[in-house]
Design a protein around this motif. Structure first.
Motif, mmCIF file in Angstrom:
data_model
loop_
_atom_site.group_PDB
_atom_site.id
_atom_site.type_symbol
_atom_site.label_atom_id
_atom_site.label_comp_id
_atom_site.label_asym_id
_atom_site.label_seq_id
_atom_site.Cartn_x
_atom_site.Cartn_y
_atom_site.Cartn_z
ATOM 1 N N ALA A 91 -70.221 38.076 16.582
ATOM 2 C CA ALA A 91 -69.279 39.152 16.917
ATOM 3 C C ALA A 91 -67.949 38.536 17.319
ATOM 4 O O ALA A 91 -67.843 37.315 17.497
ATOM 5 C CB ALA A 91 -69.821 39.994 18.073
ATOM 6 N N ILE A 92 -66.968 39.398 17.474
ATOM 7 C CA ILE A 92 -65.733 39.004 18.146
ATOM 8 C C ILE A 92 -65.937 39.281 19.624
ATOM 9 O O ILE A 92 -66.321 40.398 19.999
ATOM 10 C CB ILE A 92 -64.518 39.771 17.616
ATOM 11 N N TYR A 93 -65.688 38.276 20.444
ATOM 12 C CA TYR A 93 -65.883 38.397 21.883
ATOM 13 C C TYR A 93 -64.530 38.584 22.569
ATOM 14 O O TYR A 93 -63.587 37.824 22.318
ATOM 15 C CB TYR A 93 -66.587 37.163 22.431
ATOM 16 N N TYR A 94 -64.465 39.596 23.423
ATOM 17 C CA TYR A 94 -63.242 39.929 24.147
ATOM 18 C C TYR A 94 -63.470 39.759 25.648
ATOM 19 O O TYR A 94 -64.520 40.158 26.167
ATOM 20 C CB TYR A 94 -62.850 41.375 23.892
ATOM 21 N N CYS A 95 -62.461 39.211 26.323
ATOM 22 C CA CYS A 95 -62.522 39.212 27.774
ATOM 23 C C CYS A 95 -61.654 40.351 28.293
ATOM 24 O O CYS A 95 -60.692 40.760 27.627
ATOM 25 C CB CYS A 95 -62.095 37.881 28.364
ATOM 26 N N ALA A 96 -62.004 40.853 29.452
ATOM 27 C CA ALA A 96 -61.311 41.996 30.023
ATOM 28 C C ALA A 96 -61.227 41.852 31.530
ATOM 29 O O ALA A 96 -62.112 41.263 32.156
ATOM 30 C CB ALA A 96 -62.043 43.282 29.656
ATOM 31 N N GLY A 97 -60.167 42.416 32.097
ATOM 32 C CA GLY A 97 -59.970 42.362 33.541
ATOM 33 C C GLY A 97 -59.803 43.743 34.126
ATOM 34 O O GLY A 97 -59.103 44.583 33.553
ATOM 35 N N ALA A 98 -60.448 43.971 35.251
ATOM 36 C CA ALA A 98 -60.350 45.254 35.939
ATOM 37 C C ALA A 98 -59.464 45.113 37.180
ATOM 38 O O ALA A 98 -59.373 44.027 37.753
ATOM 39 C CB ALA A 98 -61.740 45.738 36.342
ATOM 40 N N PRO A 99 -58.835 46.193 37.599
ATOM 41 C CA PRO A 99 -57.966 46.143 38.780
ATOM 42 C C PRO A 99 -58.729 46.169 40.097
ATOM 43 O O PRO A 99 -58.128 45.977 41.155
ATOM 44 C CB PRO A 99 -57.086 47.379 38.622
ATOM 45 N N THR A 100 -60.034 46.422 40.043
ATOM 46 C CA THR A 100 -60.837 46.419 41.256
ATOM 47 C C THR A 100 -61.988 45.451 41.089
ATOM 48 O O THR A 100 -62.292 45.004 39.979
ATOM 49 C CB THR A 100 -61.411 47.813 41.561
ATOM 50 N N SER A 101 -62.645 45.146 42.190
ATOM 51 C CA SER A 101 -63.741 44.187 42.152
ATOM 52 C C SER A 101 -65.077 44.855 41.900
ATOM 53 O O SER A 101 -66.111 44.196 41.902
ATOM 54 C CB SER A 101 -63.804 43.373 43.442
ATOM 55 N N ILE A 102 -65.069 46.163 41.656
ATOM 56 C CA ILE A 102 -66.327 46.873 41.419
ATOM 57 C C ILE A 102 -66.836 46.515 40.030
ATOM 58 O O ILE A 102 -66.137 46.683 39.036
ATOM 59 C CB ILE A 102 -66.123 48.392 41.534
ATOM 60 N N LEU A 103 -68.063 46.018 39.947
ATOM 61 C CA LEU A 103 -68.632 45.673 38.658
ATOM 62 C C LEU A 103 -68.843 46.924 37.818
ATOM 63 O O LEU A 103 -69.289 47.947 38.326
ATOM 64 C CB LEU A 103 -69.969 44.960 38.836
ATOM 65 N N THR A 104 -68.522 46.839 36.547
ATOM 66 C CA THR A 104 -68.715 47.974 35.663
ATOM 67 C C THR A 104 -69.006 47.494 34.253
ATOM 68 O O THR A 104 -68.469 46.477 33.814
ATOM 69 C CB THR A 104 -67.497 48.908 35.663
ATOM 70 N N ILE A 105 -69.837 48.253 33.556
ATOM 71 C CA ILE A 105 -70.148 47.933 32.170
ATOM 72 C C ILE A 105 -69.298 48.767 31.218
ATOM 73 O O ILE A 105 -69.400 48.619 30.004
ATOM 74 C CB ILE A 105 -71.640 48.181 31.872
ATOM 75 N N HIS A 106 -68.461 49.644 31.762
ATOM 76 C CA HIS A 106 -67.707 50.597 30.951
ATOM 77 C C HIS A 106 -66.343 50.032 30.565
ATOM 78 O O HIS A 106 -65.518 49.735 31.434
ATOM 79 C CB HIS A 106 -67.539 51.906 31.708
ATOM 80 N N ALA A 107 -66.093 49.924 29.286
ATOM 81 C CA ALA A 107 -64.854 49.333 28.795
ATOM 82 C C ALA A 107 -63.621 50.077 29.285
ATOM 83 O O ALA A 107 -62.585 49.454 29.545
ATOM 84 C CB ALA A 107 -64.869 49.285 27.273
ATOM 85 N N GLU A 108 -63.695 51.369 29.429
ATOM 86 C CA GLU A 108 -62.508 52.147 29.808
ATOM 87 C C GLU A 108 -62.049 51.852 31.230
ATOM 88 O O GLU A 108 -60.931 52.209 31.604
ATOM 89 C CB GLU A 108 -62.779 53.646 29.639
ATOM 90 N N ARG A 109 -62.858 51.196 32.022
ATOM 91 C CA ARG A 109 -62.476 50.866 33.396
ATOM 92 C C ARG A 109 -61.800 49.506 33.495
ATOM 93 O O ARG A 109 -61.402 49.100 34.586
ATOM 94 C CB ARG A 109 -63.688 50.945 34.311
ATOM 95 N N TYR A 110 -61.693 48.826 32.380
ATOM 96 C CA TYR A 110 -60.959 47.562 32.358
ATOM 97 C C TYR A 110 -59.544 47.815 31.880
ATOM 98 O O TYR A 110 -59.337 48.464 30.870
ATOM 99 C CB TYR A 110 -61.661 46.551 31.455
ATOM 100 N N ARG A 111 -58.569 47.286 32.601
ATOM 101 C CA ARG A 111 -57.179 47.555 32.294
ATOM 102 C C ARG A 111 -56.581 46.516 31.354
ATOM 103 O O ARG A 111 -55.707 46.836 30.554
ATOM 104 C CB ARG A 111 -56.368 47.594 33.594
ATOM 105 N N GLY A 116 -59.495 38.370 21.708
ATOM 106 C CA GLY A 116 -60.810 38.134 21.125
ATOM 107 C C GLY A 116 -60.941 36.779 20.458
ATOM 108 O O GLY A 116 -59.957 36.212 19.973
ATOM 109 N N THR A 117 -62.169 36.287 20.428
ATOM 110 C CA THR A 117 -62.471 35.031 19.758
ATOM 111 C C THR A 117 -63.773 35.219 18.968
ATOM 112 O O THR A 117 -64.725 35.829 19.450
ATOM 113 C CB THR A 117 -62.582 33.875 20.783
#
Length: 123
Positions: A91-111, A116-117
């Motif tokens: 696959a293409i792997y993407y890193c993402a960062g969220a504005p809070t430290s709350i762990l989440t599996i939901h892509a829409e919560r990452y800003r 991708g690599t």
């Protein structure tokens, strides 16, 4: 915040790769970090996430015991160590960062998202 993912490549099944995600810019705004992946014809899926401190992590079931997420805040870098790779990890792997430290599996919560690599695992 800008995120740059790297470390992808082509390996045979059973092999290992280490992905890197380096952050730049206003990195003080980053909290939890995550890795997602997308295969051709499939939706983007959650892979792993880690809290700001690194003390908490979550993984999707298919990678538990094979992948390890970690981070070094001094280097503004998040890692994904991938062992025992399978063809279905391709696959293409993407890193993402969220504005809070709350762990989440939901892509829409990452800003913030990197570009991708590509990871290709052959049988």
């Amino acid at each position: 915040v800008q995120l740059q993912a790297s470390g992808g490549g082509s390996v045979q099944a059973g092999g290992s790769l280490r992905l890197y995600c380096t952050a730049s810019g206003r990195t003080f705004g980053l909290g939890a970090m995550g890795w997602f992946r997308q295969s051709p014809g499939k939706e983007r899926e959650f892979v792993a996430t880690i809290s700001w401190s690194g003390g908490s992590t979550m993984y999707t079931d298919s990678v538990k015991g094979r992948f390890t997420i970690s981070r070094d805040n001094a280097k503004n870098t998040v890692y994904l160590q991938m062992n025992s790779l399978k063809p279905e990890d391709t696959a293409i792997y993407y890193c993402a960062g969220a504005p809070t430290s709350i762990l989440t599996i939901h892509a829409e919560r990452y800003r913030y998202w990197g570009r991708g690599t590509q990871v290709t695992v052959s049988s």
